[in-house]
Design a protein around this motif. Structure first.
Motif, short mmCIF file in Angstrom:
data_model
loop_
_atom_site.label_atom_id
_atom_site.label_comp_id
_atom_site.label_asym_id
_atom_site.label_seq_id
_atom_site.Cartn_x
_atom_site.Cartn_y
_atom_site.Cartn_z
N LYS A 179 38.26 48.15 29.35
CA LYS A 179 37.94 48.31 30.77
C LYS A 179 36.45 48.08 31.01
O LYS A 179 36.06 47.44 31.99
CB LYS A 179 38.35 49.70 31.27
CG LYS A 179 38.17 49.80 32.79
CD LYS A 179 38.72 51.08 33.36
CE LYS A 179 38.55 51.07 34.89
NZ LYS A 179 38.99 52.33 35.50
N GLU A 230 34.46 46.15 29.30
CA GLU A 230 34.17 44.73 29.19
C GLU A 230 34.60 43.98 30.45
O GLU A 230 33.90 43.07 30.92
CB GLU A 230 34.88 44.14 27.97
CG GLU A 230 34.21 44.46 26.65
CD GLU A 230 32.87 43.76 26.49
OE1 GLU A 230 32.70 42.68 27.09
OE2 GLU A 230 32.00 44.30 25.80
N PHE A 231 35.75 44.35 31.02
CA PHE A 231 36.24 43.64 32.20
C PHE A 231 35.53 44.06 33.48
O PHE A 231 35.51 43.30 34.45
CB PHE A 231 37.75 43.86 32.35
CG PHE A 231 38.58 42.99 31.44
CD1 PHE A 231 38.65 41.62 31.65
CD2 PHE A 231 39.26 43.54 30.38
CE1 PHE A 231 39.40 40.81 30.80
CE2 PHE A 231 40.02 42.74 29.53
CZ PHE A 231 40.09 41.37 29.75
N VAL A 232 34.97 45.27 33.51
CA VAL A 232 34.31 45.75 34.73
C VAL A 232 32.80 45.55 34.69
O VAL A 232 32.19 45.10 35.67
CB VAL A 232 34.63 47.25 34.96
CG1 VAL A 232 33.81 47.82 36.11
CG2 VAL A 232 36.12 47.42 35.24
N ARG A 281 33.68 40.25 32.65
CA ARG A 281 33.80 40.20 34.10
C ARG A 281 33.40 38.83 34.64
O ARG A 281 33.74 38.47 35.77
CB ARG A 281 32.94 41.29 34.74
CG ARG A 281 31.44 41.00 34.74
CD ARG A 281 30.65 42.20 35.25
NE ARG A 281 29.24 41.90 35.43
CZ ARG A 281 28.35 41.86 34.46
NH1 ARG A 281 28.73 42.12 33.20
NH2 ARG A 281 27.08 41.58 34.71
N ASP A 282 32.64 38.08 33.85
CA ASP A 282 32.21 36.73 34.23
C ASP A 282 33.21 35.74 33.63
O ASP A 282 33.31 35.61 32.41
CB ASP A 282 30.81 36.46 33.68
CG ASP A 282 30.28 35.09 34.08
OD1 ASP A 282 31.06 34.28 34.62
OD2 ASP A 282 29.09 34.82 33.84
N ASP A 286 34.41 51.31 40.60
CA ASP A 286 33.81 50.09 40.10
C ASP A 286 33.50 49.10 41.21
O ASP A 286 33.32 47.91 40.97
CB ASP A 286 34.74 49.43 39.07
CG ASP A 286 35.22 50.41 38.04
OD1 ASP A 286 36.32 50.25 37.59
OD2 ASP A 286 34.52 51.33 37.69
#
Length: 449
Positions: free
Chosen positions: A101, A103-105, A110-111, A275
């Motif tokens: 989470k 890494e993705f946020v 996220r890029d 987030d």
């Protein structure tokens, strides 16, 4: 003076250096996982020695001991080896959920442009090992096909432990890529376990598990200091997922996904509004990851390794083991499949896009890292148990194959990376200079200037 190249037309730098805050966070993670990898190796070595010693019956008895015989109505009459695989590994997967989470946020995933490389490399690094295994199994008449997913996982703790020994000055971009690759790898492994290795599925307990998970999510957003309420809720969610037939470690991932990554506008950790735009500062996910990662790397994974790696080779025909299709498939998947999958997918991504390797990194470096990705252990052994049953003859051969394939991958990767270590040392010394003494290396200030 020539006009600067528009940002949209600049080639994407693969494995480029990360920001200073991200680099510091990764350094903490890498240190913890490296120590955990050493403990994992120690646990595996102790298990192998004990399982092949005159006292091997005591090792088997310890693994088979059921601490709570009366837990059958709740499906909790488990022996110690199963508690290690289903219980302690839930902590490992909880940390994986937090990491995913984050890494993705707030991390590089996220890029979409930065996420493309580890995602593509992870997909290639899972598809090719599976194809290698399936090809070997089909050539042997289809024997052991159920274990197709065993060589698809990379063990980050084991790989980083080897990396720390052979090449501690590896460029940050490569080290970060290995970590992110393993995180994405874990995500796909979780999906594989949930979809392909779920037996006797019961929908009501799984639906029931959503209630404590929802309450857990509410509490971590509103009152994160209520740790005494979070632990029973996590235990209840784990028990219900276990009773549903889905592997209980999936509960750890789901709980990790509920934890906020960023603090809310009010600055409180884990405040509602998680987030979205306008949030600032680290949230509860990073704090919990910092607290539970040492437990995962220092206790959960080494104990699992201790119970999972104890394969006895006493009175075993090694020739028949080394020619067994399951063993050959796992070794081929880890050594050949992982290397070709990770390196080949990265090369193709660079070949058919404008992406280029970072100037400090060569394809030889990436090849060594692809070999290192062939080190499989924790998740590979877990999938082996799910595929063939703990303690079965096939499971014992899976353990031998994972150990053999991992050692071959580690040896080959060491041979490649040791040749670059001297160059890495010079690069690291240049990048670590802090001439103004402000605690931030000059290279990061130069890039932001």
């Amino acid at each position: 003076m020539a006009d600067p190249v528009p940002t949209s037309r600049r080639p994407e730098r693969l494995l480029a250096r990360r920001s200073w805050p991200e680099a510091r966070f990764l350094a903490d993670v890498l240190r913890t996982e490296t120590v955990g990898g050493g403990l994992l190796l120690l646990g595996a070595v102790i298990a192998l020695i004990w399982a092949n010693s005159p006292w091997r019956a005591a090792y088997a008895a310890l693994s088979d001991w059921v601490p709570w015989p009366g837990g059958a109505p709740l499906h909790l009459d488990l022996d110690l080896a199963t508690w290690a695989a289903d219980g302690l590994l839930a902590i490992f997967f909880f940390v994986v959920g937090l990491e995913l989470k984050r890494e993705f946020v707030a991390g590089d995933l996220r890029d979409p442009r930065r996420a493309a490389l580890p995602v593509v490399a992870a997909l290639g690094g899972m598809a090719l090992p599976a194809l290698c295994y399936v090809a070997v199994a089909l050539a042997a008449g289809g024997a052991g096909l159920r274990g197709w997913a065993i060589p698809t996982a990379t063990d980050i703790a084991f790989a980083l432990a080897v990396l720390a020994v052979v090449s501690s000055h590896l460029p940050q971009g490569l080290r970060a890529f290995l970590l992110t690759l393993a995180v994405v790898d874990d995500l796909f492994a979780i999906i594989i376990i949930a979809v392909f290795y779920t037996a006797d599925f019961h929908v009501l307990p799984l639906l029931g598990a959503l209630v404590p998970i929802a309450v857990f999510a509410l509490l971590v957003r509103r009152r994160p200091t209520w740790w005494w309420a979070l632990l029973p809720l996590a235990g209840l969610a784990w028990g219900l997922v276990h009773a549903s037939g889905v592997h209980a470690t999936v509960a750890g991932v789901l709980l990790g996904f509920t934890v906020p990554v960023l603090a809310g506008r009010g600055g409180g950790p884990g405040a509602a509004g998680d987030d979205g735009p306008g949030t600032a500062g680290p949230g509860l996910a990073e704090r919990l990851e910092h607290r539970w990662r040492p437990v995962s790397a220092g206790l959960a994974v080494p104990v699992f390794a201790f119970f999972a790696a104890g394969v006895s080779l006493v009175d075993v025909d090694l020739a028949s083991v080394l020619t067994d299709p399951v063993v050959l498939g796992v070794v081929a998947g880890l050594v050949l499949g992982k290397t070709i999958g990770v390196f080949g997918s990265t090369f193709l991504l660079a070949r058919f896009t404008r992406a280029e390797l970072d100037e400090d990194i060569t394809w030889a470096d990436l090849f060594g890292l692809a070999l290192l990705a062939g080190i499989g252990f924790t998740v590979s052994l877990l999938i082996g148990e799910l595929a063939f049953g703990a303690g079965s003859p096939e499971d014992d051969r899976v353990k031998a194959a994972v150990l053999l394939g991992s050692m071959v991958s580690a040896a080959l990767a060491s041979g490649v990376l040791l040749r670059r270590n001297r160059v890495y040392r010079r690069i690291t010394e240049r990048e670590s200079r802090d001439s103004d003494g402000d605690g931030v290396p000059d290279v990061y200030q130069e890039e932001s200037a």
